[in-house]
Design a protein around this motif. Sequence first.
Motif, PDB file in Angstrom:
ATOM      1  N   MET A  30       4.570  11.081   4.785  1.00 24.58           N
ATOM      2  CA  MET A  30       3.434  10.148   4.880  1.00 24.58           C
ATOM      3  C   MET A  30       2.381  10.695   5.843  1.00 24.58           C
ATOM      4  N   ASP A  31       1.120  10.564   5.445  1.00 19.02           N
ATOM      5  CA  ASP A  31       0.028  11.080   6.266  1.00 19.02           C
ATOM      6  C   ASP A  31      -0.428   9.992   7.251  1.00 19.02           C
ATOM      7  N   PRO A  32      -0.228  10.213   8.556  1.00 19.55           N
ATOM      8  CA  PRO A  32      -0.554   9.159   9.528  1.00 19.55           C
ATOM      9  C   PRO A  32      -2.048   8.868   9.627  1.00 19.55           C
ATOM     10  N   ASP A  38      -0.224   0.454  17.815  1.00 16.85           N
ATOM     11  CA  ASP A  38      -1.630   0.084  18.035  1.00 16.85           C
ATOM     12  C   ASP A  38      -1.994  -1.209  17.312  1.00 16.85           C
ATOM     13  N   HIS A  39      -1.327  -1.454  16.170  1.00 19.48           N
ATOM     14  CA  HIS A  39      -1.760  -2.603  15.358  1.00 19.48           C
ATOM     15  C   HIS A  39      -0.683  -3.672  15.187  1.00 19.48           C
ATOM     16  N   GLY A  40       0.370  -3.585  15.985  1.00 18.84           N
ATOM     17  CA  GLY A  40       1.387  -4.648  15.981  1.00 18.84           C
ATOM     18  C   GLY A  40       2.173  -4.767  14.691  1.00 18.84           C
ATOM     19  N   LEU A  41       2.382  -3.631  13.986  1.00 17.49           N
ATOM     20  CA  LEU A  41       3.203  -3.683  12.767  1.00 17.49           C
ATOM     21  C   LEU A  41       4.683  -3.574  13.139  1.00 17.49           C
ATOM     22  N   TRP A  42       5.522  -4.190  12.342  1.00 15.49           N
ATOM     23  CA  TRP A  42       6.965  -3.941  12.468  1.00 15.49           C
ATOM     24  C   TRP A  42       7.221  -2.554  11.867  1.00 15.49           C
ATOM     25  N   ARG A  69       0.846  -1.203   0.000  1.00 15.08           N
ATOM     26  CA  ARG A  69       0.000   0.000   0.000  1.00 15.08           C
ATOM     27  C   ARG A  69       0.878   1.248   0.000  1.00 15.08           C
ATOM     28  N   HIS A  70       0.611   2.128  -0.966  1.00 15.18           N
ATOM     29  CA  HIS A  70       1.295   3.425  -0.973  1.00 15.18           C
ATOM     30  C   HIS A  70       0.407   4.429  -0.258  1.00 15.18           C
ATOM     31  N   ILE A  71       0.857   4.915   0.870  1.00 15.76           N
ATOM     32  CA  ILE A  71       0.039   5.824   1.683  1.00 15.76           C
ATOM     33  C   ILE A  71       0.200   7.257   1.183  1.00 15.76           C
ATOM     34  N   ALA A  72      -0.887   8.009   1.254  1.00 16.28           N
ATOM     35  CA  ALA A  72      -0.884   9.387   0.734  1.00 16.28           C
ATOM     36  C   ALA A  72       0.135  10.263   1.467  1.00 16.28           C
ATOM     37  N   LEU A  73       0.623  11.283   0.771  1.00 18.83           N
ATOM     38  CA  LEU A  73       1.630  12.195   1.329  1.00 18.83           C
ATOM     39  C   LEU A  73       0.989  13.552   1.595  1.00 18.83           C
ATOM     40  N   ASP A  74       1.579  14.322   2.504  1.00 20.68           N
ATOM     41  CA  ASP A  74       1.110  15.702   2.697  1.00 20.68           C
ATOM     42  C   ASP A  74       1.854  16.614   1.719  1.00 20.68           C
ATOM     43  N   SER A  75       1.670  17.925   1.855  1.00 18.05           N
ATOM     44  CA  SER A  75       2.263  18.839   0.866  1.00 18.05           C
ATOM     45  C   SER A  75       3.797  18.869   0.970  1.00 18.05           C
ATOM     46  N   GLY A  76       4.343  18.339   2.066  1.00 18.29           N
ATOM     47  CA  GLY A  76       5.803  18.281   2.216  1.00 18.29           C
ATOM     48  C   GLY A  76       6.356  16.902   1.842  1.00 18.29           C
ATOM     49  N   ARG A 127      -6.316   4.908   8.621  1.00 15.85           N
ATOM     50  CA  ARG A 127      -7.547   4.548   7.911  1.00 15.85           C
ATOM     51  C   ARG A 127      -7.325   3.282   7.063  1.00 15.85           C
ATOM     52  N   GLN A 128      -6.184   3.238   6.371  1.00 16.28           N
ATOM     53  CA  GLN A 128      -5.894   2.097   5.489  1.00 16.28           C
ATOM     54  C   GLN A 128      -5.700   0.814   6.302  1.00 16.28           C
ATOM     55  N   VAL A 129      -4.975   0.921   7.425  1.00 18.07           N
ATOM     56  CA  VAL A 129      -4.736  -0.269   8.255  1.00 18.07           C
ATOM     57  C   VAL A 129      -6.070  -0.794   8.768  1.00 18.07           C
ATOM     58  N   GLU A 130      -6.925   0.128   9.233  1.00 21.61           N
ATOM     59  CA  GLU A 130      -8.206  -0.323   9.795  1.00 21.61           C
ATOM     60  C   GLU A 130      -9.097  -0.941   8.723  1.00 21.61           C
TER      61      GLU A 130
END
Length: 484
Positions: A225-227, A271-275, A215-222, A232-235
Motif C-alpha cells: 500500500m502506498d502511504p 494523524d487522523h485518528g483511524l483504527w 477505499r482501495h488504496i493504490a499499491l507500489d510495484s511490490g 491523499r485519500q484520507v485528506e
Amino acid sequence: MDKELESIVQQLMESDRKGRALDLPAPERMELLREVEGYTNDFLDSLEERKAYEAAGYDPTEEDRGFDVGEAGSGMDGILDFIGRRVDHTGLNPASGGHLGYIPGGGIPASAMGDYLAAITNRYAGNFYASPGAVRMENSMIQWTGKLVGYPDGFGGNLTSGGSIANLIAIATARSVKRLKGKDLEKNVVYLSEQTHHSLPKALRLTGLGECIIRHIALDSGYRMDPVALRRQVESDLQVNLRPFLLIANAGSTDVGAVDPLGPLAEVAEDHGLWFHVDAAYGGYFLLTNHGKEVLAGIERSDSVVLDPHKGLFLPYGSGILLVKDIRHLLQANSYEANYMQDTKEQTLEYSPAELSPELSKHFRGMRLWLPLKLHGIAPFRACLEEKLWLARYFRHQVKSLGFEVGPEPDLSVVVYRFVPATGDADAFNKKLAHAIQQDGRIFISTTLLNGMFMLRFAVLSFRTHRKEADVLLEQLRALVRNQ
Ligand SMILES: Cc1ncc(COP(=O)(O)O)c(C=O)c1O
C-alpha cells in the motif's frame, strides 16, 4: 421401594449399562490408542512417498456410505482403514512438504500431543475461575506474542480458531471502540487494498460495516500500500465531511507475501485518528527472524493485529491469535452479564478468554501452542522460518534462470512467476503448467491473478519443505518448458 421409584431405578440401571461404553476401561483405551498411534506413525513415515495432492477422490462413491453413522458402533481397525482411503488419500495433503500452494499449513506432532492432553483433561479455558492454570497458559502465549509484536504493557488478546475469526473480532472491536451507529455507516470510510485477504471484507460485512465507504488504496510495484496515496485519500475524504474510520494493512499478503510499509501507514492512522488493524496472519511470526523484524517494523504501532500459529508456527489448523493494544477495548467489545455466570466474577486475578471474545465454551487451544514451544524451545521455530525466507530467494533465483518471469523480490516467503512462451497465449500456457504439476501431485502449487495476468505461486511455509521439494518443482518446470 414404591413402584414408581422401582421403575426409575430400573431405567437408570439400564441406561447406565449401555452408556458406559463411552467411558473406556484402561485395557481397551490402550488398545485403541495403540491402533491410532500405529495409523499416525504409518502416515508420518510414508509422507515422503505420499503425494502433496491427489486429484482423484472428489466423486462420492458407494463406499462413502462409510461416513454414515448408525446405532451400533464399529471396530477401530475398519474405521482407520476407511479414513486412510476416503479422507487421507483425497485432495490436498497439508502435512506434505510438497504443499507449496495458498499459505501452507503445518502440523507439528507435538501440537497434536497438546490437543490430546487438552481433550482428555478437557480443562475449561474460557474462564479463570474454572481453570486458572489453563487460562494462565493461554494468557502466557498472548503475552509472548504481544511482546514479540512490540506492544507495550496493557495489551490483551485471544486465541482463536484461525485468522478469519481473529480478523472478525478485531473489526467488531474497532466498530465498538469508534462507537459507530447504523446511521453513521455511509459516512465512515475503511481503507484497504486489493491485496487484503478476503476474510476482512467478509468481517466488514458480518459486522454490518459493509455499508461503509470502502477505499482501495493504490499499491507500489511490490504490491504494498502506498502511504502517500493513503494520506491523499484520507485528506480528500475529510474535505467532503466523510469520517475516516479504519485502516487495514497487510503484514504478508496471501497473493505475494507483500508487507505494507507499516510505519508510514501508522503515521497516517495516528494523524487522523483511524483504527489501525494489521493482518499478520501469514507474516507475523517472521518477527522471530532478523529479516522479519526489519520488514515488519511499525507493526507495534497498530491498534490490533492478527497472527496465525497454524501458519507461522507450523501448528495444525485451528490456531489464530488476535492482539489488541489496549485490553480495555477488547473488554468493551466483548463484556457480558449473565446471572448464571455470577460465581465466575469472584476470582478475577487474570482476564478470562470469555470476557475478551465472543466464545464461551471453547477448545483449550493454549495447550497445542504452548506444549511445542515448551518442549522444543523457540530456536527450531526461528530456524525453520529463516529456512523458508532463504528457500524463497533460492527458488526465485533458480526459476528465473530457467527463463521464467518473476515478480518482485519477496518480502517474506512467496514468489510469483510465469513463463512467457515464444508464441501463444501466456495465461493459457501457465494455466496448463499449473494443471500438469497438480496432476503429477508430488508438489502442489496454486495460482493467482496479478494485474489481470495469470501467475504461478511458490508459497513456502511448511516446516517439512526443504531445498529438495523446491528442486523437484524446478525440475518439473524445466521439463515442461523445455521446448518453448
Ligand atoms: C493474510 C491472511 N489473512 C487471513 C487469513 C485467514 O486465516 P485463516 O485461514 O486462519 O482463517 C489468511 C489465510 O490464508 C491469510 O493468508
